[in-house]
Design a protein around this motif. Structure first.
Motif, PDB file in Angstrom:
ATOM      1  N   ILE A 544       0.810  -1.216   0.000  1.00  0.00           N
ATOM      2  CA  ILE A 544       0.000   0.000   0.000  1.00  0.00           C
ATOM      3  C   ILE A 544       0.845   1.268   0.000  1.00  0.00           C
ATOM      4  O   ILE A 544       0.309   2.380  -0.008  1.00  0.00           O
ATOM      5  CB  ILE A 544      -0.964   0.039   1.203  1.00  0.00           C
ATOM      6  CG1 ILE A 544      -0.181  -0.026   2.516  1.00  0.00           C
ATOM      7  CG2 ILE A 544      -1.986  -1.076   1.124  1.00  0.00           C
ATOM      8  CD1 ILE A 544      -1.012   0.406   3.715  1.00  0.00           C
ATOM      9  N   ALA A 545       2.180   1.132   0.033  1.00  0.00           N
ATOM     10  CA  ALA A 545       3.028   2.326   0.161  1.00  0.00           C
ATOM     11  C   ALA A 545       3.119   3.107  -1.154  1.00  0.00           C
ATOM     12  O   ALA A 545       3.138   2.527  -2.230  1.00  0.00           O
ATOM     13  CB  ALA A 545       4.423   1.919   0.616  1.00  0.00           C
ATOM     14  N   ASP A 546       3.136   4.432  -1.023  1.00  0.00           N
ATOM     15  CA  ASP A 546       3.338   5.283  -2.204  1.00  0.00           C
ATOM     16  C   ASP A 546       4.815   5.297  -2.597  1.00  0.00           C
ATOM     17  O   ASP A 546       5.161   5.336  -3.773  1.00  0.00           O
ATOM     18  CB  ASP A 546       2.893   6.722  -1.907  1.00  0.00           C
ATOM     19  CG  ASP A 546       1.409   6.784  -1.568  1.00  0.00           C
ATOM     20  OD1 ASP A 546       0.633   6.041  -2.200  1.00  0.00           O
ATOM     21  OD2 ASP A 546       1.041   7.554  -0.654  1.00  0.00           O
ATOM     22  N   ARG A 547       5.676   5.315  -1.567  1.00  0.00           N
ATOM     23  CA  ARG A 547       7.124   5.284  -1.801  1.00  0.00           C
ATOM     24  C   ARG A 547       7.731   4.326  -0.809  1.00  0.00           C
ATOM     25  O   ARG A 547       7.218   4.168   0.299  1.00  0.00           O
ATOM     26  CB  ARG A 547       7.726   6.674  -1.602  1.00  0.00           C
ATOM     27  CG  ARG A 547       7.508   7.606  -2.803  1.00  0.00           C
ATOM     28  CD  ARG A 547       8.284   8.889  -2.662  1.00  0.00           C
ATOM     29  NE  ARG A 547       7.953   9.612  -1.440  1.00  0.00           N
ATOM     30  CZ  ARG A 547       8.824   9.883  -0.486  1.00  0.00           C
ATOM     31  NH1 ARG A 547      10.077   9.506  -0.605  1.00  0.00           N
ATOM     32  NH2 ARG A 547       8.453  10.559   0.577  1.00  0.00           N
ATOM     33  N   ILE A 548       8.830   3.691  -1.177  1.00  0.00           N
ATOM     34  CA  ILE A 548       9.456   2.715  -0.275  1.00  0.00           C
ATOM     35  C   ILE A 548      10.947   3.009  -0.123  1.00  0.00           C
ATOM     36  O   ILE A 548      11.633   3.306  -1.092  1.00  0.00           O
ATOM     37  CB  ILE A 548       9.291   1.273  -0.816  1.00  0.00           C
ATOM     38  CG1 ILE A 548       7.809   0.931  -0.960  1.00  0.00           C
ATOM     39  CG2 ILE A 548       9.964   0.264   0.118  1.00  0.00           C
ATOM     40  CD1 ILE A 548       7.562  -0.392  -1.648  1.00  0.00           C
ATOM     41  N   TYR A 549      11.402   2.951   1.138  1.00  0.00           N
ATOM     42  CA  TYR A 549      12.842   3.012   1.411  1.00  0.00           C
ATOM     43  C   TYR A 549      13.280   1.642   1.899  1.00  0.00           C
ATOM     44  O   TYR A 549      12.527   0.942   2.574  1.00  0.00           O
ATOM     45  CB  TYR A 549      13.145   4.034   2.512  1.00  0.00           C
ATOM     46  CG  TYR A 549      12.903   5.472   2.140  1.00  0.00           C
ATOM     47  CD1 TYR A 549      13.913   6.201   1.504  1.00  0.00           C
ATOM     48  CD2 TYR A 549      11.705   6.088   2.441  1.00  0.00           C
ATOM     49  CE1 TYR A 549      13.702   7.538   1.191  1.00  0.00           C
ATOM     50  CE2 TYR A 549      11.489   7.415   2.120  1.00  0.00           C
ATOM     51  CZ  TYR A 549      12.491   8.139   1.502  1.00  0.00           C
ATOM     52  OH  TYR A 549      12.294   9.453   1.192  1.00  0.00           O
ATOM     53  N   ARG A 550      14.505   1.299   1.562  1.00  0.00           N
ATOM     54  CA  ARG A 550      15.051   0.045   2.083  1.00  0.00           C
ATOM     55  C   ARG A 550      16.230   0.385   2.998  1.00  0.00           C
ATOM     56  O   ARG A 550      17.057   1.222   2.659  1.00  0.00           O
ATOM     57  CB  ARG A 550      15.508  -0.837   0.921  1.00  0.00           C
ATOM     58  CG  ARG A 550      16.012  -2.218   1.349  1.00  0.00           C
ATOM     59  CD  ARG A 550      16.353  -3.071   0.142  1.00  0.00           C
ATOM     60  NE  ARG A 550      15.203  -3.260  -0.733  1.00  0.00           N
ATOM     61  CZ  ARG A 550      14.224  -4.142  -0.500  1.00  0.00           C
ATOM     62  NH1 ARG A 550      14.268  -4.908   0.563  1.00  0.00           N
ATOM     63  NH2 ARG A 550      13.217  -4.256  -1.351  1.00  0.00           N
ATOM     64  N   VAL A 551      16.266  -0.266   4.170  1.00  0.00           N
ATOM     65  CA  VAL A 551      17.387  -0.058   5.093  1.00  0.00           C
ATOM     66  C   VAL A 551      18.260  -1.298   5.046  1.00  0.00           C
ATOM     67  O   VAL A 551      17.769  -2.427   5.082  1.00  0.00           O
ATOM     68  CB  VAL A 551      16.910   0.137   6.551  1.00  0.00           C
ATOM     69  CG1 VAL A 551      18.059   0.649   7.414  1.00  0.00           C
ATOM     70  CG2 VAL A 551      15.738   1.080   6.617  1.00  0.00           C
ATOM     71  N   ASP A 552      19.550  -1.059   4.950  1.00  0.00           N
ATOM     72  CA  ASP A 552      20.489  -2.181   4.940  1.00  0.00           C
ATOM     73  C   ASP A 552      21.768  -1.738   5.630  1.00  0.00           C
ATOM     74  O   ASP A 552      22.400  -0.785   5.191  1.00  0.00           O
ATOM     75  CB  ASP A 552      20.751  -2.611   3.488  1.00  0.00           C
ATOM     76  CG  ASP A 552      21.394  -3.990   3.430  1.00  0.00           C
ATOM     77  OD1 ASP A 552      21.592  -4.600   4.515  1.00  0.00           O
ATOM     78  OD2 ASP A 552      21.691  -4.453   2.309  1.00  0.00           O
ATOM     79  N   GLY A 553      22.110  -2.422   6.679  1.00  0.00           N
ATOM     80  CA  GLY A 553      23.325  -2.072   7.414  1.00  0.00           C
ATOM     81  C   GLY A 553      23.333  -0.632   7.888  1.00  0.00           C
ATOM     82  O   GLY A 553      24.381   0.010   7.915  1.00  0.00           O
TER      83      GLY A 553
END
Ligand SMILES: Nc1ncnc2c1ncn2[C@@H]1O[C@H](COP(=O)(O)OP(=O)(O)O)[C@@H](O)[C@H]1O
Ligand SMILES: [Mg+2]
Length: 560
Positions: A544-553
């Motif tokens: 349902i997200a309009d924008r997505i961030y990914r967190v890694d380390g």
């Protein structure tokens, strides 16, 4: 709170007394009443001795009638003073519990939520319960007997010295020091290891037993009754063993005290007899002096019977004082700016709980009004931490967090919590009605408002199907509320609170895909122009997200 940084006993004691504040006056009153009480108790026997001295031809100005009247008077006075002493001590005890709890809660309110986050939750609970009780015993039942013993013993010393003989007074003084100072020091050393061991064993047994009761279903399911019962028996025997050892030591100490009292009573008598036989003292004066000393050991005996040792008290005092001294990680802002949420942005945000290890590194993200922003990443990568920083539970190490261009540290705390709501990973429901649980977010909400919020969270139908609808007690439902239903009630709380930005921490982590679908649909349909930052380790939640961030380390990048 390491042993190394422990304050000295004297400093702890001094600071604890300062903490008493105006209660110190009542404490002084208790000491005065207690001392006068002991003195009047001694007065009864002393009048007897005075009567005998008069019969022996001592020049005593009182008539026999007066002597009897005074003895009776002292007896009655003793009762009244004892009552007053007990009354003031109990008054202090209960007021103190209230004052100390108030101070600790006051400190916690400023220190939270960061403080409650840490792994010290157990220590805080121990402080609110047992440390405060220990301190109460210290104030009401330790300081006051010590003061009374000092006052009464000094008074008897001076009285016997002036009226009878300074040699007798000196013999008594040796007794007071031996019974009230040396003996308690020895027995507290004797008892220290036993007492600490007993307390540790006692609380460990309690915890194990409670745990066994809580988990009885799983014990039975795994056929573990025998083994569990055996362990309870073993622990119970060990506790009994500790108890016996401690009791033996207590009994030894009590016996030693009695022996010491007898020894010094005899010693005083011998000194008296020697003085009389050498003609240094009249028989009448000797009897008055010796009887006064005989009756004066009560207060010092009370010291030797003081609860346990002071080590425990100092440890409790140290922990409480440290908490009161602790500086909060963030202070509430009251003279800053109010916001009307339109946008939040972080620029090169860095943070670590431990300064040596960064959890978040140079994080840049933003969320605009009306958007659903998703943040996805493996467990432990710092997603919840980011939300806590946005709520200003912790202070960032570097970079910026800005609401509508205003630094988060300059936004009034009330305004921040009015605008931003966080729904945590698992919603806690109090053992009250569903309506009460919802009203935490808005105390004066009408039932219509509650239903509207629940409709948005797709949980109204469920609540209405319960036996008493919104008045159903959560406790009565037991385990019947699923994680998904709880989570949706949490969501309804957030909608009811009516903040403009809702931070959702893993709203679907504990639920199956049907419930996940319901929650996501509720979010999408119910948000009505609100902004949402949605955190999850599950890709499916990001639908349902309009924008997505990914967190890694600890690093974050935009992916959609
Ligand atoms: N209060 C805390 N004190 C110290 N370390 C913490 C605290 N809370 C979380 N951490 C650590 O910070 C890291 C990130 O945690 P968290 O933000 O909860 O991850 P996520 O929500 O992505 O699963 C983890 O290594 C975790 O152990
Ligand atoms: Mg998390």
């Amino acid at each position: 709170m390491s042993e190394k940084s422990r304050m000295g006993g004297g400093r702890i004691m001094a600071r604890l007394i300062v903490l008493l504040g105006s209660l110190a006056y009542i404490m002084i009153l208790a000491v005065i009443n207690g001392s006068l009480g002991f003195v009047s108790a001694m007065g009864v026997t002393l009048m007897g001795a005075v009567g005998i001295a008069k019969a022996l031809g001592e020049g005593i100005a009182l008539s026999y009638g007066w002597i009897i009247a005074l003895a009776v008077g002292f007896g009655v006075l003793r009762g009244a003073l004892r009552y007053a002493e007990q009354y003031s001590n109990h008054y202090i005890a209960f007021r103190l519990l209230a004052v100390l709890r108030d101070k600790i809660f006051g400190a916690l309110r400023v220190l939270c939520p960061a403080k409650l986050e840490s792994k010290q939750k157990g220590a805080i609970i121990a402080m609110i319960t047992s440390d405060i009780e220990t301190l109460e015993v210290f104030y009401a039942h330790t300081i006051s007997p010590i003061c009374i013993a000092v006052v009464v013993s000094s008074a008897v010393f001076v009285f016997v010295g002036c009226v009878s003989s300074w040699y007798l007074a000196l013999a008594a003084l040796c007794g007071y020091l031996a019974i009230g100072v040396i003996l308690p020091l020895i027995s507290s050393k004797l008892m220290r290891s036993g007492g600490v061991g007993y307390r540790a064993e006692f609380s460990s047994f309690n915890a194990y037993f409670l745990d066994s009761i809580k988990g009885v279903k799983d014990i039975v399911l795994n056929n573990g009754e025998e083994a569990r019962l055996g362990e309870v028996d073993r622990r119970s025997d060990r506790l009994l063993d500790y108890t016996k050892r401690l009791k033996r030591k207590t009994a030894t100490a009590a016996g030693l005290t009695e022996i010491f009292v007898s020894v010094f009573v005899i010693l005083t008598l011998i000194v008296g007899i020697v003085l009389v036989s050498q003609g240094a003292l009249s028989l009448g004066k000797m009897i008055v002096g010796v009887v006064a000393v005989f009756g004066s050991f009560g207060p010092v005996i009370a010291i030797s019977a003081l609860p346990g040792n002071l080590t425990q008290t100092f440890a409790s005092g140290d922990r409480v004082l440290k908490l009161l001294d602790e500086k909060p990680v963030v202070r509430p802002v009251t003279n800053g700016k109010d916001i009307d949420f339109k946008q939040v942005e972080t620029i090169d945000l860095s943070f670590g709980y431990d300064k040596s290890e960064r959890v978040l590194k140079d994080v840049c993200m933003h969320a605009e009004k009306g958007e659903i922003v998703g943040i996805v990443g493996a467990s432990g990568c710092g997603k919840s931490t980011l939300l806590k920083l946005l709520m200003r539970f912790w202070e960032r190490d570097a970079g910026y967090i800005e609401y509508d261009g205003v630094d988060v540290d300059a936004v009034n705390s009330d305004s921040l919590t009015d605008n931003v709501t966080m729904v945590s990973q698992s919603t806690y429901l109090f053992d009250e009605s569903i309506a009460d649980n919802l009203r935490i977010a808005k105390p004066d909400a009408s039932i219509e408002e509650l239903r509207a919020a629940c409709r948005k969270a797709s949980v109204d139908d469920f609540v209405m199907s319960l036996p008493d609808g919104y008045d159903t007690k959560v406790g009565a439902l037991g385990d019947d509320l699923s994680a998904g239903e709880k989570q949706r009630i949490g969501l309804a709380r957030a909608f009811l609170h009516d903040g403009k930005l809702i931070l959702l921490d893993e709203p679907t982590s504990n639920v199956d895909s049907i419930n996940e679908g319901m929650i996501l649909k509720a979010l999408k349909d119910g948000r009505a122009g609100k902004s949402i930052i949605l955190v999850s380790h599950r890709e499916s939640t990001m639908a349902i997200a309009d924008r997505i961030y990914r967190v890694d380390g600890g690093r974050m990048s935009e992916v959609k």
